[in-house]
Structures are given as C-alpha cells and as structure tokens.
Enzyme design. Sequence first.
Site, PDB file in Angstrom:
ATOM      1  N   GLU A 122       0.839  -1.199   0.000  1.00 56.65           N
ATOM      2  CA  GLU A 122       0.000   0.000   0.000  1.00 56.65           C
ATOM      3  C   GLU A 122       0.872   1.246   0.000  1.00 56.65           C
ATOM      4  O   GLU A 122       1.764   1.401   0.840  1.00 56.65           O
ATOM      5  CB  GLU A 122      -0.943   0.043   1.205  1.00 56.65           C
ATOM      6  CG  GLU A 122      -1.773   1.323   1.210  1.00 56.65           C
ATOM      7  CD  GLU A 122      -2.977   1.293   2.135  1.00 56.65           C
ATOM      8  OE1 GLU A 122      -3.642   2.340   2.240  1.00 56.65           O
ATOM      9  OE2 GLU A 122      -3.255   0.245   2.736  1.00 56.65           O
ATOM     10  N   ASP A 130      -3.234  12.172  -2.587  1.00 57.65           N
ATOM     11  CA  ASP A 130      -3.388  13.620  -2.754  1.00 57.65           C
ATOM     12  C   ASP A 130      -3.789  13.907  -4.198  1.00 57.65           C
ATOM     13  O   ASP A 130      -3.082  13.535  -5.126  1.00 57.65           O
ATOM     14  CB  ASP A 130      -2.070  14.331  -2.429  1.00 57.65           C
ATOM     15  CG  ASP A 130      -2.231  15.838  -2.267  1.00 57.65           C
ATOM     16  OD1 ASP A 130      -3.099  16.421  -2.957  1.00 57.65           O
ATOM     17  OD2 ASP A 130      -1.498  16.423  -1.466  1.00 57.65           O
ATOM     18  N   LYS A 174      -5.260  21.467  -8.283  1.00 59.63           N
ATOM     19  CA  LYS A 174      -4.954  22.602  -9.152  1.00 59.63           C
ATOM     20  C   LYS A 174      -4.222  22.096 -10.397  1.00 59.63           C
ATOM     21  O   LYS A 174      -3.302  21.287 -10.298  1.00 59.63           O
ATOM     22  CB  LYS A 174      -4.089  23.625  -8.412  1.00 59.63           C
ATOM     23  CG  LYS A 174      -4.823  24.337  -7.282  1.00 59.63           C
ATOM     24  CD  LYS A 174      -3.942  25.387  -6.635  1.00 59.63           C
ATOM     25  CE  LYS A 174      -4.692  26.101  -5.521  1.00 59.63           C
ATOM     26  NZ  LYS A 174      -3.844  27.121  -4.842  1.00 59.63           N
ATOM     27  N   ASP A 205     -11.787  10.040  -3.897  1.00 59.47           N
ATOM     28  CA  ASP A 205     -13.061  10.729  -3.760  1.00 59.47           C
ATOM     29  C   ASP A 205     -13.098  11.984  -4.641  1.00 59.47           C
ATOM     30  O   ASP A 205     -13.958  12.836  -4.466  1.00 59.47           O
ATOM     31  CB  ASP A 205     -13.337  11.083  -2.300  1.00 59.47           C
ATOM     32  CG  ASP A 205     -12.244  11.917  -1.665  1.00 59.47           C
ATOM     33  OD1 ASP A 205     -11.150  12.020  -2.262  1.00 59.47           O
ATOM     34  OD2 ASP A 205     -12.464  12.472  -0.574  1.00 59.47           O
ATOM     35  N   LYS A 258     -13.243   6.531   8.411  1.00 63.12           N
ATOM     36  CA  LYS A 258     -14.098   7.553   9.023  1.00 63.12           C
ATOM     37  C   LYS A 258     -14.280   8.724   8.060  1.00 63.12           C
ATOM     38  O   LYS A 258     -15.371   9.291   7.935  1.00 63.12           O
ATOM     39  CB  LYS A 258     -13.476   8.035  10.336  1.00 63.12           C
ATOM     40  CG  LYS A 258     -13.445   6.993  11.432  1.00 63.12           C
ATOM     41  CD  LYS A 258     -12.796   7.552  12.685  1.00 63.12           C
ATOM     42  CE  LYS A 258     -12.712   6.498  13.780  1.00 63.12           C
ATOM     43  NZ  LYS A 258     -12.021   7.019  14.995  1.00 63.12           N
ATOM     44  N   PHE A 259     -13.212   9.093   7.381  1.00 62.40           N
ATOM     45  CA  PHE A 259     -13.268  10.182   6.408  1.00 62.40           C
ATOM     46  C   PHE A 259     -14.266   9.849   5.301  1.00 62.40           C
ATOM     47  O   PHE A 259     -15.063  10.692   4.878  1.00 62.40           O
ATOM     48  CB  PHE A 259     -11.872  10.389   5.819  1.00 62.40           C
ATOM     49  CG  PHE A 259     -11.809  11.351   4.675  1.00 62.40           C
ATOM     50  CD1 PHE A 259     -11.766  12.719   4.893  1.00 62.40           C
ATOM     51  CD2 PHE A 259     -11.796  10.900   3.362  1.00 62.40           C
ATOM     52  CE1 PHE A 259     -11.709  13.607   3.836  1.00 62.40           C
ATOM     53  CE2 PHE A 259     -11.742  11.776   2.299  1.00 62.40           C
ATOM     54  CZ  PHE A 259     -11.699  13.139   2.542  1.00 62.40           C
ATOM     55  N   GLU A 260     -14.238   8.605   4.845  1.00 64.23           N
ATOM     56  CA  GLU A 260     -15.134   8.179   3.775  1.00 64.23           C
ATOM     57  C   GLU A 260     -16.585   8.168   4.247  1.00 64.23           C
ATOM     58  O   GLU A 260     -17.491   8.597   3.513  1.00 64.23           O
ATOM     59  CB  GLU A 260     -14.720   6.791   3.295  1.00 64.23           C
ATOM     60  CG  GLU A 260     -15.440   6.312   2.049  1.00 64.23           C
ATOM     61  CD  GLU A 260     -14.910   4.982   1.560  1.00 64.23           C
ATOM     62  OE1 GLU A 260     -15.524   4.417   0.630  1.00 64.23           O
ATOM     63  OE2 GLU A 260     -13.888   4.498   2.097  1.00 64.23           O
TER      64      GLU A 260
END
Length: 237
Positions: A65, A140, A144, A176, A214-216
């Site tokens: 990963e 990431d 931009k 995402d 949790k973010f997802e």
Amino acid sequence: MSEEFPIKPEFNDKSIRSFVIRAGRMTDGQRKAFDLAWKEFGMSLFDGEINPEQVFGRQAPLVVEVGFGMGDSLLEMCKNEPEKNFIGIEVHPPGVGRLINNAYKEKITNLKVYMADANDVLTECIPNLSVDRLQVFFPDPWHKKKHNKRRIIQPTFITTTLTKIKSNGCYHFATDWQEYAEHMIEVLNQEPKIVNTASDGDYCPRPDHRPITKFERRGERLGHGVWDIIFKKSESE
C-alpha cells in the site's frame, strides 16, 4: 517533529515529488513507537531489494500500500487478511508512528513499513513479480491544474510498478475526486498488459478487503462520491 527526532523520511533526490512533508504534531505514543516498535516493523530504503519470504519469515501473497495515511485501514486489513503479508509506505511520521504503535499493541506479524518515497521503494526495494496487489487509496489529488504533474498515478508510475506485479496480480486505486478517478482510468487504459475488472462501466463496487474509513463515511453523509478502480495484470508477460 523536532529536528532531534532520529528517524526521518527517506528519499532520493528528484525534481518532482508526489508528496510534501507536512509539519505534524506527534503524540507521545507515536514518538515512543519508534523506540519500541520500529525495529520490528521498520524497513529502510537504503537496504535495497528485499526478499519478502525472508523479511516475513514465510511465503504468502504480498500486498503493498502506497500512502497509508494514519494507518487505520491498513491495520484493519492486516487483521482481516492474516494469510497475506503487507508492506505499507508513508512519508508522514505521525501516521507511521500511529500505525506501528497500534500494530505493536495488537501483536501484528504480517506488516512491514517504509517511511520513504514510494517511487524509490517500489523501484529499489520491491522485487520484480512479487506483488499480488498494489493499492493506493485516496492519494493527494493535487487538484490545481498546475500541480497535476505531482499526482502519483502517472504513466511512469504504471510502467515502473507493472514489473513488480505478478501475473494475475492487480492495481486497486480509490479516490473521492471524480476528476482524479477519470485521470486514473485514462492512465491505466494506456497500458495493454492490464485490464479493467469492472463489469459495468469504469468503476468497481468497494471490495470487502478495503475498509471504509471515518473520512469516507463522513463524505458519504455529505453526498460525496468514492470511486474504486481495479485493473488486473494479464497472465502472459
């Protein structure tokens, strides 16, 4: 992280990186983990190519990963798939400290960690035809346009890593950012030795082996999308 902290991210000189070392406050537990657990889990870029069977003390499918963040989902995968060996690569010390601290507490035996540039590790440390699954989750997006060149998923990344993946092994990416998902598909489609496993369109349902973060979950509540992309390497080289 103070200048006196003894373990720092490892990387070779290059003009364009897919990451920036961000200042992050480390907890006492994360700092102590490097003293307590780094010898058990830590790997060095500068030791060169590894023999996974020797490193893990067994022969088993290998999952690598890239960019595991704070490490919670990778730790969960290690527990859920004990029949596999896992190598995690991350440059941010707080995340590495958290992962190895928790892995040490839970007596995880199928995990090794590099705190280093992933491109360097994949090129110099991972043997050819050794990886069953290469996964990059929520990298990431460098959204931009002038920063798009910093995205880790590029044709050169696929060309380099394809030699590391076994026949019938796979890439598994998740993001995402829809525009980045489209970019990933475009990049992967350029390589004739891999094929999209999606049965309907370009994207796959989230497979059971990828935990929901949790973010997802928070993003789902806000109506944000997540795109899973799985490409399989053909049997013939």
